[in-house]
Design a protein around this motif. Structure first.
Motif, PDB file in Angstrom:
ATOM      1  N   ASN A  64      -3.267   1.572   7.120  1.00 41.48           N
ATOM      2  CA  ASN A  64      -2.064   0.901   7.624  1.00 41.48           C
ATOM      3  C   ASN A  64      -1.497  -0.027   6.556  1.00 41.48           C
ATOM      4  O   ASN A  64      -2.230  -0.750   5.905  1.00 41.48           O
ATOM      5  CB  ASN A  64      -2.383   0.081   8.874  1.00 41.48           C
ATOM      6  CG  ASN A  64      -2.784   0.934  10.037  1.00 41.48           C
ATOM      7  OD1 ASN A  64      -2.260   2.022  10.229  1.00 41.48           O
ATOM      8  ND2 ASN A  64      -3.717   0.444  10.830  1.00 41.48           N
ATOM      9  N   ARG A  65      -0.196  -0.006   6.402  1.00 41.84           N
ATOM     10  CA  ARG A  65       0.442  -0.957   5.478  1.00 41.84           C
ATOM     11  C   ARG A  65       0.539  -2.304   6.180  1.00 41.84           C
ATOM     12  O   ARG A  65       0.559  -2.390   7.389  1.00 41.84           O
ATOM     13  CB  ARG A  65       1.824  -0.456   5.097  1.00 41.84           C
ATOM     14  CG  ARG A  65       1.736   0.793   4.232  1.00 41.84           C
ATOM     15  CD  ARG A  65       3.067   1.240   3.751  1.00 41.84           C
ATOM     16  NE  ARG A  65       3.618   0.254   2.824  1.00 41.84           N
ATOM     17  CZ  ARG A  65       4.775   0.388   2.219  1.00 41.84           C
ATOM     18  NH1 ARG A  65       5.506   1.443   2.442  1.00 41.84           N
ATOM     19  NH2 ARG A  65       5.221  -0.530   1.399  1.00 41.84           N
ATOM     20  N   GLY A  66       0.620  -3.352   5.385  1.00 42.55           N
ATOM     21  CA  GLY A  66       0.815  -4.672   5.951  1.00 42.55           C
ATOM     22  C   GLY A  66      -0.459  -5.427   6.255  1.00 42.55           C
ATOM     23  O   GLY A  66      -0.425  -6.450   6.927  1.00 42.55           O
ATOM     24  N   ILE A  67      -1.571  -4.952   5.758  1.00 49.49           N
ATOM     25  CA  ILE A  67      -2.839  -5.644   5.987  1.00 49.49           C
ATOM     26  C   ILE A  67      -2.937  -6.795   4.998  1.00 49.49           C
ATOM     27  O   ILE A  67      -2.767  -6.614   3.801  1.00 49.49           O
ATOM     28  CB  ILE A  67      -4.030  -4.681   5.814  1.00 49.49           C
ATOM     29  CG1 ILE A  67      -3.997  -3.624   6.908  1.00 49.49           C
ATOM     30  CG2 ILE A  67      -5.344  -5.440   5.827  1.00 49.49           C
ATOM     31  CD1 ILE A  67      -5.018  -2.532   6.730  1.00 49.49           C
ATOM     32  N   LEU A  68      -3.197  -7.980   5.515  1.00 50.10           N
ATOM     33  CA  LEU A  68      -3.406  -9.141   4.660  1.00 50.10           C
ATOM     34  C   LEU A  68      -4.904  -9.382   4.567  1.00 50.10           C
ATOM     35  O   LEU A  68      -5.567  -9.608   5.574  1.00 50.10           O
ATOM     36  CB  LEU A  68      -2.708 -10.376   5.234  1.00 50.10           C
ATOM     37  CG  LEU A  68      -2.919 -11.665   4.452  1.00 50.10           C
ATOM     38  CD1 LEU A  68      -2.363 -11.535   3.025  1.00 50.10           C
ATOM     39  CD2 LEU A  68      -2.289 -12.842   5.163  1.00 50.10           C
TER      40      LEU A  68
END
Length: 128
Positions: free
Chosen positions: A116-120
């Motif tokens: 998933n994109r957007g993982i901090l």
């Protein structure tokens, strides 16, 4: 958090076309490299840790030719650097950001999460 950068942009809210010109762009995703190269000042450099196979030739050519050069950043860990890094963490100079922790039995779920994109932060796998 900006992690030492002068400016940080959220890719979900800012398209490359909206950006100004930069001396250095550090790309950690690798999906918009052509658009980012257009946002470099005349002697600007694009540093990336993620690159697609289809972009390897253009990156290789840009190291010798062209105004906007792309550099693939690769780190080779060694005992001295890892010891120094561990000391920085122990001293609180670097605070790792952990997104989630999975046991080894749930590694497939962890991998799906990582896609998933957007993982901090980092995803940690615990090994018994």
């Amino acid at each position: 958090m900006n992690y030492g950068a002068d400016k940080v942009f959220d890719y979900r809210k800012t398209s490359p076309e909206e950006l100004e010109l930069f001396d250095i762009i550090f790309d950690t995703v690798g999906t918009e490299q052509d658009a980012f190269r257009k946002k470099l000042k005349p002697d600007g450099k694009l540093l990336t840790i993620a690159i697609s196979v289809s972009k390897l030739i253009s990156v290789a050519l840009s190291t010798r030719h062209g105004q906007h050069r792309t550099r693939l950043v690769i780190a080779f860990p060694n005992r001295k650097n890892l010891t120094h890094l561990a000391q920085l963490v122990d001293n609180g100079d670097i605070v790792p950001v952990i997104n989630s922790i999975y046991p080894m039995e749930r590694i497939v779920e962890a991998h799906r999460h990582a896609e998933n994109r957007g993982i901090l932060g980092k995803i940690i796998i615990t090994i018994p």
